[in-house]
Structures are given as C-alpha cells and as structure tokens.
Design an enzyme around this catalytic site. Sequence first.
Site, mmCIF file in Angstrom:
data_model
loop_
_atom_site.group_PDB
_atom_site.id
_atom_site.type_symbol
_atom_site.label_atom_id
_atom_site.label_comp_id
_atom_site.label_asym_id
_atom_site.label_seq_id
_atom_site.Cartn_x
_atom_site.Cartn_y
_atom_site.Cartn_z
ATOM 1 N N ASP A 98 63.162 12.757 5.562
ATOM 2 C CA ASP A 98 61.820 12.300 5.871
ATOM 3 C C ASP A 98 61.241 13.262 6.905
ATOM 4 O O ASP A 98 61.962 13.981 7.595
ATOM 5 C CB ASP A 98 61.842 10.862 6.400
ATOM 6 N N GLU B 182 47.429 -1.994 7.906
ATOM 7 C CA GLU B 182 48.873 -1.969 7.646
ATOM 8 C C GLU B 182 49.216 -0.677 6.917
ATOM 9 O O GLU B 182 48.496 -0.248 6.026
ATOM 10 C CB GLU B 182 49.326 -3.183 6.834
#
Length: 908
Positions: free
Chosen positions: A292, A651
């Site tokens: 990542d 979100e």
Amino acid sequence: MRRHGILNKFNLLGAVASVALLAGCATAPAEEAQADLVEAPVEATPQIPPYMDASLSPEARAKDLVSRMTLEEKASQMYDKAAAIPRLGIHEYNWWNEALHGVARAGHATVFPQAIGMAATWDEDLMLDVATVISDEGRAKHHYYASEDVYAMYGGLTFWSPNINIFRDPRWGRGQETYGEDPFLTGRMAVNFISGIQGDDEKYLKAIATVKHYAVHSGPEPSRHRDDYHASDADLWETYLPAFKMAFDETDVGSVMCAYNAVWGAPACGSERLMVDLLRDELKFDGYVVSDCGAIGDFYYDEEKHAAGEAPYAAHDYVNTRAEAAALAVKMGTDLNCGDGEGNKMDALPDAVAQGLIDEATIDQSVERLYTALFRLGMYDDPADVHWAQTPHEVVASEPHINLSADAARQSLVLLKNDGILPLAADTKVAVIGPNADNWWTLVANYYGRPTQPVTALEGIKAKIGEENVTYAVGSTIAGDNYSDYKPVPASVLFHEDADGNLVSGVKAAYYDNKELEGAPTLEQVESNIDFYWDRTPSTGGLNDEFSATWEGVIVPETDGVYRFQPSRWTEVTINGETVGEMDNVEMQAGESYAVRMVLKFDSGWPRDQLDKYAYLNWTDVSRDLEAEALAATEGADVILFFGGIDANLEGEEMGVELDGFLGGDRTHIKLPESQEKLLKKLHATGKPVVMVNFSGSAIALNWEDENLPAIVQAFYPGEQAGKAIAELLWGDFSPSGRLPVTFYKSVDDLPDFLDYSMANRTYKYFEGEPLYAFGHGLSYTDFTYGGLSVPDTHDASEPLTVSATVTNSGDMAGKEVVQAYIQHQDRAHEGVPRIELVAFDVVELAPGESAEIQFDLSPDRIGYYDTDGNPVTPEGSTAILSIGAGQPGFVSDEDALTAEVTFTSAE
C-alpha cells in the site's frame, strides 16, 4: 507532447538491435531458466534477445531481461513509477491504476455502483459482466494513451482492485469499497471481479487484478500507519483469509497488495508469518506483491523523522533506516513499492546489498515477478498479436456499458421497509427534499471515474414523472456545517470589463504550457463560466501535459446572500483580492461587483490525478433558510421523498473530516446526521407520508425512521445511472431485489471497540444483539414462496452435501429473488464458531406463477469450521440446522425460510 525517453513497440527496433549484440553473453542464464519450462523452446528467435521473443514463456523472458539489468536499474523497476531503461527498449511504466467500480481517475469511464452496492446485488453473473466492461474500458484507455507514448499514473493495466477486506465494523470509512461483512459473499464477488478483469485468453491477460489489503485490515483510518492488530487463528481462517484463499484457489489473480498496519507485531508488508508462511507457502500465491502507498516507509517512520520533515507521519518505527525497510520488505516477498511522496524506498536496495542486508538474487526474484506480469499482459509484444490491444476507445462509456450500469444500479437498491406506499401511483405529485437529492457525489462514491451520463435522484424523478409534478428543496446541510448543494457559479452572474470599461458576459481565461504561469499564454479567450473537464490539456492538446491557467472577471450576484465557494483541486481563488477557502463565508449584495480570480496549476506528478483534468468554481448561498424552503416545497405534494444519508466526502480513506459523527474518514457513531434528523421530523409532522432513500457506503442506525416512516430504500452509492434506477423503483417499473451485504445495527454501543480485531459480537455471524436490519434483508414488490426442502437426515461430513428447495413467484409481478442458504451448528466446539453462516446463495428471476428448483452442493469446507488453532474441523458426530430461503432464519417468516436438521457422521 511526446515525453522524453519513452520507447514503444514501434520505436523499439534500434534499442533491440543494440541489445542483440549482448545476447551472446546473456544466453546462458536465459537457457538455464528455460530448462525448467517444458513448454518454452530452448532457443529464441536469433534476430532478437530472448526477452523480446513472444514465443518464450513470460517467466523465461523476465529472467532473461532481469539478467541484463544493473542493480540500480532493478531497484528503479520496483517502484510504482518504474523508470524507462532505453538501452533495453523498456519504457517507463506506472503500476498504479484503480478500477474499484469503473476505471478511476483517468478521464471518462462508465461508473458502476460502488463495491458495497455491487455486493447488495448478490449476483455473481452481473459482477462478472461489470468487471468485463471495466477491463474493456481499461484496455481501450491504456492503448489510447500508449499510442501517444503516455504511460502515466492511472493509465496502465495493473489495477489495484478489488478490496476484499471484511467490513467488520460499520465505522470504517473504506467499508464502502468492500463486498460487505461476509467472507463467502466477498469471495464469490471477488472471484467474478477478478475473472472479468483478467479475461479468458489462454496467453495474454486483459488486465491484472490486485486483491487487497492483505489481510487483517479494516480500520480505523486515522491510525492505520501505526496500529498493530492481533487476530486469533480462528478469526484469521474464519474471517480474514477466506476471500483471499478463494481468489487464489479459483483464479489466477496476478497481484496482492499488503496493508499499512502491523499484524502480530510486524508491519504487514514485512511479516514473515503473513507474507511467507501464509501467502507464499500455505496459500500458494505466486504473483507479485505491491505495498500500500507508503507502507514500506511506515517500517521506519517515527516521531523524530516526522518532526524533521523526513516522514509524512509517525508510524511503526520497526527498523531504523530506509535500507533496512527496503531489504525487509523484499525478503518477505513485497516486490513493488507504492510511494508516498517521499520517493522510491527501493532505491536503497543497492545500499542494502552493500550492507549485507539482502542478496541480489532475492531482488532478482522480485523484478522477475514484475516483468512476468508485464509480459503476460503483452506489454512488449506486437499489438497485432494481442487481441485485447484491438479494443477500440469507442467502447468507453458506450451505450451498452451505460445500460449495464443502470441495470446494476437497479439490482443494488435494497427496499428496507414498505408499509404498502410503494410503488407510487403514476399521478403522484412529490416533494423531493434532502441533501442527497441532487448530490453528484452520491453517484460516484470514492475511487471513481468521470461519468458521461450522471443522473441524480432529482433528475431521474423529473425525467420519470415530469418537472411539473416535482418540487425540490435541499432542506438541510448534509452534516454539521457541510453543504451538498454546490453548483457552478452561473454564467448569468459572471462578467469582465471590455476595452471601454463596460461589463460584458464571461470571464477572461489564459492558458499556459507550464504549471507556473510562466511566459506568455498559449491560449487566451473568454469563457462563459468556470466549469471544465478536459480530455486533453487546453494549452497544448497533449494527453498528460502540465499546464496552468487563470480566469479573471467579476461576479455580480442576483440575490443578496452569504456565499461559500468550492473550487476544484490545484486551484486558488480570490474575491476582491482576498483568498477564499472552502469554509469561508463571503457576504455579497445583489447588483454589486466583486472581482474574482482563480488560478489553476496542474502538476502531472505525485500526488495528482494525472489523466483527470478539470476545473470548476462552485458556490452555494449559506444564508438561506433551508428548512423553510423544504416545508414550503411540500405544500402541493402528495408524498414527500427524502433523500438523505451521507456521501464519500464524509466517509472514505484517510480524510481530514472532523465533526460530529465523523473522524478522519471513519464514523464515530452511525446515527443519521443531526441536521437531517431534525428536518425529517419536521417533514413527518406535516402529516404527509415521507419515503426515505438513504445513501451511504455503511450502515446507518435508522431507528426513528424505521419506527415512523412508511418506506425506506437503501441506495448505497448506485453509480452514474442512480437517479434513473431510483425513480423506476419508486414508481414500480421493477421489483427490488437488492439484499443487505452488511448488518444494520441500532447503535455502535452494541459493538466492541473499533480497534478490537476479535470477531466476537461482530457481523451477523457472531453478533449477539438485535439488529435493526439483518444481513441478507431486503423486500420485494412481489411474493416468493418456498417448498420442497430436501436435506438428508444424516450425512458423511467428509463428502459434499446436496440440499435443494423450490422457489415460486406467487405474486403478480416478475422479480428476482436472492435465495440464501445458512448453516447453524448446534454443538459448537468453541466460542469462535459462527452462530450462523452463509454457505450458498443464488439469484433467480421468475415470472408470476413460475417456479424453479434451487440446488446447492456444499463442499465439506462449507459445512465445517475452524478450531481455536485455525485448524479445519469436520463436524462429525454433531448436528446442524440448514435453511434455504429469502434471508436469515429468525428474520424472515417460516414460509420464507425452510429449515431442516442434519446429523453429520464420519466415513467409518
């Protein structure tokens, strides 16, 4: 504009000719590699080096190519922005691309429902079709860019999707990217997504899918770089690994992304147990692993480095140096570093070799994995021989693709409650109210492409029943002081001075061929307003050129108000010479002139969306009485349609949001935002029926709404055709078939701490409380009845178990039914065994009166479970209840879920 140093298939011959001179000194290792590859010929075509010979295996070609690289060149290939090696005919390549629910961040693309919405369809065939379209568009876009030597971020064929983490807690902001809380449903959707992305050609992959984030990862977002999660072995195998295992067992998925957080004390990308023992040895994954973005830096980032500006944040502080971090990551099997703005961590590998931290052979293995993948894509082969390369650019956002998006949107909508008010009568006049009624962001969610035919709920309803039957008001903020009704500053209020000092329509625009407004503009013209999307750079016509621009003029408002401006990324806005931020209020008087200037500096490097070029200047009047407008809008309506919930500005991934209910992309509670709850109660008090459509990527505790409103629809984030699908559902053009892929809880107070990675009392499998809406829940406009359940009384637990039932559409409307099969073990060996578990599902479409027999063949692992040590248990000598029906037993009627008990025996 041609980018320096880039070589493609058609200007490769010179480089290959020079490489051929070296072939004699490199054939030995290449031939040695081929000895183990029976299908590959021993000798390459003599005119070209082995790595350019498409008749050889990708593995042999990769081994030959890597043998020709210097150590520094190898390190340069282990970065998401891999450098060109002109002497070898290797062009630059950016490994980072996204395809979560459509090709993302690279211009126009078909936008499908967000992943959580696709999971709500429970439809494997639909998922396969959607992923096939996504990869078609990805291929088309890649070759469109490559035809002009553009190998930019978001233009490649290596997609960092799907996200198959388990949505274990509704507070996680990235849960919208997943297929929900159930490992089996997640795995089935993942298998079909991967198959659609990678294609079915025997030789070449259409694109590469990446399953992420391996493997114990699901928030919180704000602390993900420093958290250390400890999963039990039972939870590991029951919850966190099954979807990954299913992907490895049933597909040839090309890539895995390892996570930011630590697991059992070691960073995930540097964990020997996670990356070597489990991933490579036990799960048998043989593709490449990408970190990542920033995860390798997290190995050595600490408070001191962060304070010194040498790290974007403090993280694990697991090793001391960049070289140690790079060496550890590669030794544990991480082949590619996605950077974080601090550069390529793998550039420290030569130093690591010199220090004895890693040997060059281990580095070779990683680079060989990477180039095996590129050769499998046909990256360096004649496009005429790679049939995927013939995919025309015209397929992008084509009519069939848009139609599929609309169909996916229809199937993703979940009817949570209906007291009979839906479907609406054809002549119903409606008041469309709410912050998500006309909110573009509810269509695209996060990781999105640029839709070509976006339809908001308001637009869909107007198109469905006519504007004369619709009144509209936004009604409230979406949360706190955040507004959702920004629109481009209209041309009617934008002017500039002509040579005589008179105000004339439009703003003066100047475009430059660099990112710093240097030199003379290459283009000057008057624009009606500031609302642009460019396929090509406006100053140069290139696909990926840096540029800058200014727009100058005056705003003459038509009404008094307090205005808030929302400029696009990379820009700065001034009003009367004062810089205006997104949350700044500007008081303006009607008829007065206010000088406006907007500057755009588009940088095609990190962390920009390189192929996604746009500019806008939006505004909204925050002085309006939104509640009064909403109540006024209801006066002539028969039904109030309230469109609420949240959006991906609240979100999502590691965001800067901090207000009641929201923190850093996550949620701190799951209640509807207070501003909306207050408005809903006022609308309810009018006495008119209120139907709610909720947008969110996560569960919302709609407790008051469930008690007081006659109908509720959960829309998740339904893609660009959302408004069309929602209007069709509300007026009954089809029977809703979506089913919840997550539990809707009544409160986070019913759940463990967010940081607790034990699955105890989480998800429908382990939750001991009473949900608001159960996993698998969803209503229809027609009726389905079940009968003829066939489950054996006893069964050898080591053999597949066949169960079947008949489902009939006993209503008067055609519809799709999601048939769900669950198992409940009666003699649980330990507390880690799921309370109940989905073991099979299918989607069946039936006309009124039509029946179908549904049969599930459950493999032994589907009817078993894991013990506390993570060992598979065959439930010999125990009993279980099998059910087949419309949902979880206990949450549907006896007619809607048939159950039977089975006793498991052993082969003896």
